[in-house]
Write a protein that holds these residues in place. Structure first.
Motif, PDB file in Angstrom:
ATOM      1  N   MET A   1       0.831  -1.189   0.000  1.00  0.00           N
ATOM      2  CA  MET A   1       0.000   0.000   0.000  1.00  0.00           C
ATOM      3  C   MET A   1       0.875   1.252   0.000  1.00  0.00           C
ATOM      4  N   ASN A   2       0.592   2.190  -0.898  1.00  0.00           N
ATOM      5  CA  ASN A   2       1.361   3.421  -0.965  1.00  0.00           C
ATOM      6  C   ASN A   2       1.022   4.327   0.207  1.00  0.00           C
ATOM      7  N   LYS A   3       2.074   4.916   0.773  1.00  0.00           N
ATOM      8  CA  LYS A   3       1.869   5.848   1.868  1.00  0.00           C
ATOM      9  C   LYS A   3       1.355   7.179   1.337  1.00  0.00           C
ATOM     10  N   LYS A   4       0.544   7.828   2.141  1.00  0.00           N
ATOM     11  CA  LYS A   4       0.003   9.132   1.784  1.00  0.00           C
ATOM     12  C   LYS A   4       1.119  10.166   1.700  1.00  0.00           C
ATOM     13  N   ILE A   5       1.037  11.023   0.686  1.00  0.00           N
ATOM     14  CA  ILE A   5       1.945  12.169   0.625  1.00  0.00           C
ATOM     15  C   ILE A   5       1.419  13.228   1.576  1.00  0.00           C
TER      16      ILE A   5
ATOM     17  N   TYR B   1       8.683   9.699  13.272  1.00  0.00           N
ATOM     18  CA  TYR B   1       7.651   9.974  14.277  1.00  0.00           C
ATOM     19  C   TYR B   1       6.412  10.582  13.618  1.00  0.00           C
ATOM     20  N   ILE B   2       6.621  11.561  12.754  1.00  0.00           N
ATOM     21  CA  ILE B   2       5.500  12.231  12.089  1.00  0.00           C
ATOM     22  C   ILE B   2       4.701  11.242  11.254  1.00  0.00           C
ATOM     23  N   GLU B   3       5.382  10.437  10.454  1.00  0.00           N
ATOM     24  CA  GLU B   3       4.679   9.490   9.600  1.00  0.00           C
ATOM     25  C   GLU B   3       3.896   8.458  10.427  1.00  0.00           C
ATOM     26  N   ASN B   4       4.531   7.955  11.489  1.00  0.00           N
ATOM     27  CA  ASN B   4       3.842   6.973  12.329  1.00  0.00           C
ATOM     28  C   ASN B   4       2.644   7.578  13.038  1.00  0.00           C
ATOM     29  N   LYS B   5       2.731   8.848  13.364  1.00  0.00           N
ATOM     30  CA  LYS B   5       1.643   9.539  14.052  1.00  0.00           C
ATOM     31  C   LYS B   5       0.460   9.778  13.101  1.00  0.00           C
ATOM     32  N   ILE B   6       0.762  10.095  11.853  1.00  0.00           N
ATOM     33  CA  ILE B   6      -0.287  10.444  10.898  1.00  0.00           C
ATOM     34  C   ILE B   6      -0.921   9.211  10.260  1.00  0.00           C
ATOM     35  N   TYR B   7      -0.092   8.225   9.892  1.00  0.00           N
ATOM     36  CA  TYR B   7      -0.613   7.069   9.157  1.00  0.00           C
ATOM     37  C   TYR B   7      -1.429   6.152  10.063  1.00  0.00           C
TER      38      TYR B   7
END
Length: 318
Positions: A1-5, A312-318
């Motif tokens: 699955m592609n991660k959100k930009i 941290y940011i990516e893990n928090k948002i996704y």
């Protein structure tokens, strides 16, 4: 699955004035761009409130890791800040009322779901000098006052002191007053603006000769290497901006003791990216506005501090 930009905003000082080889914001932005997220650039003058909604004039930022022509803007647009996923508040001190007003604007965006680093309320509440006193067992003998008589007695008892403004950075405005210094009263009158302005007074720590250690912490996790800023001869300030030299050191047992004690409160307050300063075994500052020294560590040690923050940011948002 592609991660959100992600749409990642940053509030910072004018990018055309930075020195990219040692600018931590630039290092963070390069990592954001590498991961193909969109960067929305803002300065303080771009932020505003309209009918209770936080807005900003934003520019899409593109970077090149080169000494000249290292950035360009490709689009300018006024947007509601809640259209962004994340906002990094990286405006350098001075910590003044304009900075506080900006945190109110960012807090309105935060209330609508935007992740703001560091948390606006905590940027207001946790003065970088005074916040250390919440961990008094690790702090040198310290007085915060604007009363000349109190400072005089502190000086006489400690004999060798450091006097700091509460709202500045980079060693600016710091004085050392030794025993029997004839300039004591003129320095204190200036520092307190004739008892109208608070300042911090601390006992002098001789261990400064071995360096003022800057330790970076991301979401409570410390980078195991620090920057020891060593003052040049005949200089009391170790800050790089004041001519201090840099040595990369591994964290010591006392450093870890301090980190392990304070990290849970940092996380609780939403202080995600923090730089603490330790001289000898004493905690002297907790830098939360725009911590630096990413470049110095990353250029000497195979570690990505900017990567830790983006993870941290990516893990928090996704």
């Amino acid at each position: 699955m592609n991660k959100k930009i992600l749409k990642i905003g940053i509030v910072m000082d004018p990018i055309q004035l930075i020195k990219i080889e040692k600018d931590s914001s630039f290092a963070i932005l390069l990592n954001i761009q590498k991961r193909q997220h969109n960067i929305y650039y803002m300065e303080m003058n771009d932020l505003y409130l309209k009918k209770g909604i936080a807005y900003a004039k934003t520019r899409i930022l593109r970077l090149k890791n080169q000494k000249t022509q290292y950035f360009n803007f490709i689009e300018e647009k006024n947007i509601p800040l809640h259209k962004l996923d994340v906002i990094l508040m990286r405006k350098d001190p001075p910590f003044n009322m304009e900075f506080i007003y900006a945190t109110y604007i960012l807090e309105r965006a935060e209330e609508k779901g935007v992740l703001v680093i560091n948390k606006p309320k905590s940027l207001r509440d946790c003065n970088e000098k005074i916040f250390t006193l919440w961990f008094d067992q690790f702090v040198p003998n310290t007085l915060v006052t604007r009363n000349l008589s109190q400072i005089y007695h502190f000086w006489k008892n400690n004999k060798d002191i450091i006097v700091k403004p509460l709202d500045n950075m980079g060693g600016s405005g710091i004085f050392r007053i030794k025993k029997n210094d004839a300039n004591f009263f003129s320095i204190i009158e200036k520092m307190t603006n004739y008892e109208k302005k608070y300042c911090m007074i601390q006992e002098y720590i001789p261990d400064i000769k071995n360096g003022d250690k800057r330790i970076l912490i991301v979401n409570g996790e410390a980078v195991p290497w620090c920057v020891a800023r060593i003052p040049k001869k005949e200089e009391n300030r170790a800050n790089i901006a004041a001519g201090g030299t840099v040595k990369i050191k591994k964290l010591e047992k006392k450093d870890w003791e301090i980190i392990n004690y304070i990290s849970s409160m940092l996380k609780e307050k939403g202080l995600i990216f923090v730089g603490i300063d330790i001289i000898g075994d004493k905690l002297t500052e907790i830098n939360i506005t725009s911590p630096t020294c990413i470049c110095e560590i990353e250029s000497n040690i195979n570690i990505s501090i900017s990567g830790m923050l983006i993870n941290y940011i990516e893990n928090k948002i996704y």
